[in-house]
Motif scaffolding. Structure first.
Motif, short mmCIF file in Angstrom:
data_model
loop_
_atom_site.label_atom_id
_atom_site.label_comp_id
_atom_site.label_asym_id
_atom_site.label_seq_id
_atom_site.Cartn_x
_atom_site.Cartn_y
_atom_site.Cartn_z
N THR A 1 0.38 -1.08 0.04
CA THR A 1 -0.12 0.22 -0.32
C THR A 1 1.08 1.01 0.08
O THR A 1 0.25 2.57 -0.58
N THR A 2 2.03 1.14 0.68
CA THR A 2 2.63 2.88 0.68
C THR A 2 3.08 3.12 -0.49
O THR A 2 3.44 3.82 -0.88
N LEU A 3 3.83 1.45 -1.35
CA LEU A 3 4.59 1.59 -2.61
C LEU A 3 3.19 2.07 -3.38
O LEU A 3 3.77 3.32 -4.89
N ASN A 4 2.45 1.37 -3.57
CA ASN A 4 1.28 2.25 -4.47
C ASN A 4 1.47 3.69 -3.87
O ASN A 4 0.36 4.71 -5.46
N ILE A 5 1.19 4.12 -3.22
CA ILE A 5 1.06 5.74 -3.11
C ILE A 5 2.01 6.46 -3.26
O ILE A 5 1.71 8.13 -3.85
N TYR A 6 2.99 6.60 -3.76
CA TYR A 6 4.52 6.82 -4.25
C TYR A 6 4.66 6.71 -5.55
O TYR A 6 5.53 7.68 -5.90
N THR A 7 3.85 5.32 -6.26
CA THR A 7 4.83 4.97 -7.69
C THR A 7 3.99 4.53 -7.90
O THR A 7 2.68 3.91 -7.72
N THR A 8 4.33 3.50 -9.15
CA THR A 8 3.49 2.48 -10.31
C THR A 8 3.85 1.63 -10.02
O THR A 8 5.04 0.86 -9.77
N ASN A 9 2.92 0.31 -10.49
CA ASN A 9 3.04 -0.90 -10.64
C ASN A 9 4.27 -1.41 -11.74
O ASN A 9 4.93 -2.15 -11.46
N GLU A 10 3.69 -0.89 -12.71
CA GLU A 10 4.59 -0.53 -13.86
C GLU A 10 6.43 -0.31 -13.07
O GLU A 10 7.35 -1.32 -13.88
N LEU B 1 11.95 -4.68 -10.50
CA LEU B 1 12.41 -6.01 -9.95
C LEU B 1 12.82 -6.96 -11.26
O LEU B 1 13.41 -7.61 -10.34
N ASP B 2 12.24 -6.77 -12.19
CA ASP B 2 12.46 -7.62 -13.17
C ASP B 2 12.39 -8.60 -13.12
O ASP B 2 13.53 -10.49 -12.84
N GLY B 3 11.43 -9.77 -12.17
CA GLY B 3 11.19 -11.13 -12.02
C GLY B 3 11.47 -11.11 -10.21
O GLY B 3 11.52 -12.44 -9.78
N ARG B 4 12.41 -10.51 -9.60
CA ARG B 4 12.99 -10.70 -8.54
C ARG B 4 12.09 -10.01 -7.27
O ARG B 4 10.72 -9.71 -8.00
N LYS B 5 12.19 -10.41 -5.23
CA LYS B 5 10.99 -10.38 -4.71
C LYS B 5 11.78 -8.63 -3.94
O LYS B 5 12.45 -8.91 -4.00
N LEU B 6 10.63 -8.09 -3.99
CA LEU B 6 10.98 -6.95 -3.57
C LEU B 6 11.40 -7.16 -1.94
O LEU B 6 12.57 -6.42 -1.52
N ARG B 7 11.26 -7.99 -1.47
CA ARG B 7 11.54 -7.91 -0.10
C ARG B 7 12.51 -8.59 0.22
O ARG B 7 13.16 -8.14 1.56
N GLY B 8 13.04 -9.38 -0.57
CA GLY B 8 13.83 -9.76 -0.49
C GLY B 8 15.19 -8.67 -0.54
O GLY B 8 16.78 -8.95 0.13
N ASN C 1 22.62 4.57 -6.31
CA ASN C 1 20.89 5.83 -6.28
C ASN C 1 21.02 5.28 -7.75
O ASN C 1 20.09 5.21 -8.02
N ARG C 2 21.08 4.34 -8.42
CA ARG C 2 21.03 3.99 -9.72
C ARG C 2 20.22 2.44 -9.41
O ARG C 2 19.33 2.18 -10.55
N THR C 3 20.85 1.68 -9.15
CA THR C 3 20.54 0.42 -9.07
C THR C 3 19.80 -0.46 -7.42
O THR C 3 19.16 -1.38 -7.90
N LEU C 4 20.36 0.42 -6.79
CA LEU C 4 19.85 -0.64 -5.81
C LEU C 4 21.22 -0.94 -4.90
O LEU C 4 20.53 -2.21 -4.28
N ASP C 5 22.06 -1.43 -5.69
CA ASP C 5 22.94 -2.11 -5.67
C ASP C 5 23.36 -2.46 -4.17
O ASP C 5 23.96 -0.97 -4.28
N PHE C 6 24.09 -3.03 -3.68
CA PHE C 6 25.48 -2.80 -2.36
C PHE C 6 26.70 -2.34 -2.95
O PHE C 6 26.59 -3.16 -3.51
#
Length: 307
Positions: free
Chosen positions: A113-122, A128-135, A178-183
């Motif tokens: 719900t929080t994600l949907n407030i600020y961005t779109t599912n698309e 994500l490209d098939g990955r799991k967001l929580r993971g 800040n482009r890929t969210l990679d560690f």
């Protein structure tokens, strides 16, 4: 008010308040007040006292226990207590199911719900490209979690937040792309936190020793929901939405926007499914106290009958 009072003065104030006849709920801070006021009946039967910290909650409840004052409970974050088998045994003090309330919310549909407030599912699906967001987010947060756990166990002198609320926060962009969210790696994380800690901590251990202590913990298998810190989850979510997905939503101002949105999105049906709720509900029954709002009591009893 109570944040600036000693535990003894706070306990005295609670006992001497003759205008209130219900249960006093003692919590750590403002965020806890916002969260728990959604569910407890603060209009009639419960007063929430935010006292400024976990240890102070315990001290206040211990003082009230010793004085045989029964109309009180405390709630504190579990933090690392379950990982370290160091759970609080103070009577009438209850712990969050996981590390803290943000982690509880993160594990619920309030995240979507929080994600949907600020961005779109698309945008999310493309990222994500098939990955799991929580993971993805947990994998980032666990890196910081290991460092915080090492700091807690070995007293490394690291600081992860400013001395004062208005101070400069830790810069997550220094160890997260800040482009890929990679560690960017543990070395970069440790360097960032170590540098940040200088002048914010009384004594900071050498960075090489910090790295060694973290390595001692990394191979151990921990429940991530007890290892990760909700503050880090919220920062990573903010970083994802603001920097990576470039949300145009003007209300996405800082990490507090994320925390407030999670609280707003966390529904009663998620709350009554927690062990924390059930333990406090049972406490209320045992002590003949009605603690929760009427609609929450009704929903819980309805669901129990359906089982």
């Amino acid at each position: 008010m109570f944040e600036h009072m000693t535990a003894d003065r706070t306990a005295n104030a609670i006992m001497q308040d003759s205008t209130f006849k219900g249960t006093n709920l003692v919590v750590e801070g403002t965020k806890d007040y916002k969260f728990y006021s959604k569910f407890f009946n603060i209009e009639n039967t419960v007063q929430i006292k935010q006292v400024g910290g976990k240890e102070k909650v315990r001290e206040v409840i211990e003082l009230l226990n010793a004085r045989n004052f029964n109309e009180k409970i405390g709630i504190i974050d579990s933090d690392f207590s379950k990982i370290l088998s160091d759970e609080v045994n103070t009577e009438n003090v209850f712990l969050t199911d996981f590390h803290d309330i943000e982690v509880m919310m993160f594990g619920s549909p309030a995240l979507e719900t929080t994600l949907n407030i600020y961005t779109t599912n698309e945008k999310i699906e493309k990222f994500l490209d098939g990955r799991k967001l929580r993971g993805i987010i947990l994998d980032l947060a666990k890196q910081i979690g290991f460092l915080k756990l090492a700091n807690h166990i070995y007293k490394l002198g690291l600081a992860f937040k400013p001395r004062q609320p208005q101070g400069k926060p830790l810069k997550y962009k220094d160890f997260i792309d800040n482009r890929t969210l990679d560690f960017k790696g543990n070395e970069q994380l440790i360097t960032t936190v170590h540098n940040y800690s200088i002048n914010r901590s009384d004594k900071v251990i050498d960075a090489k020793i910090v790295e060694e202590k973290v390595k001692e913990l990394v191979d151990d298998k921990y429940d991530l929901l007890h290892l990760v810190n909700g503050h880090d989850l919220s920062n990573i979510l903010f970083f994802l939405l603001k920097k990576v997905l470039r949300s145009p939503n003007m209300s996405l101002y800082d990490i507090h926007s994320i925390e407030d949105s999670l609280i707003m999105s966390y529904e009663a049906r998620f709350w009554i499914d927690t062990e924390l709720f059930k333990k406090i509900y049972d406490w209320g029954l045992s002590n003949n106290q009605t603690l929760f709002k009427e609609d929450i009591e009704h929903l819980y009893n309805k669901l129990r009958l359906e089982v």
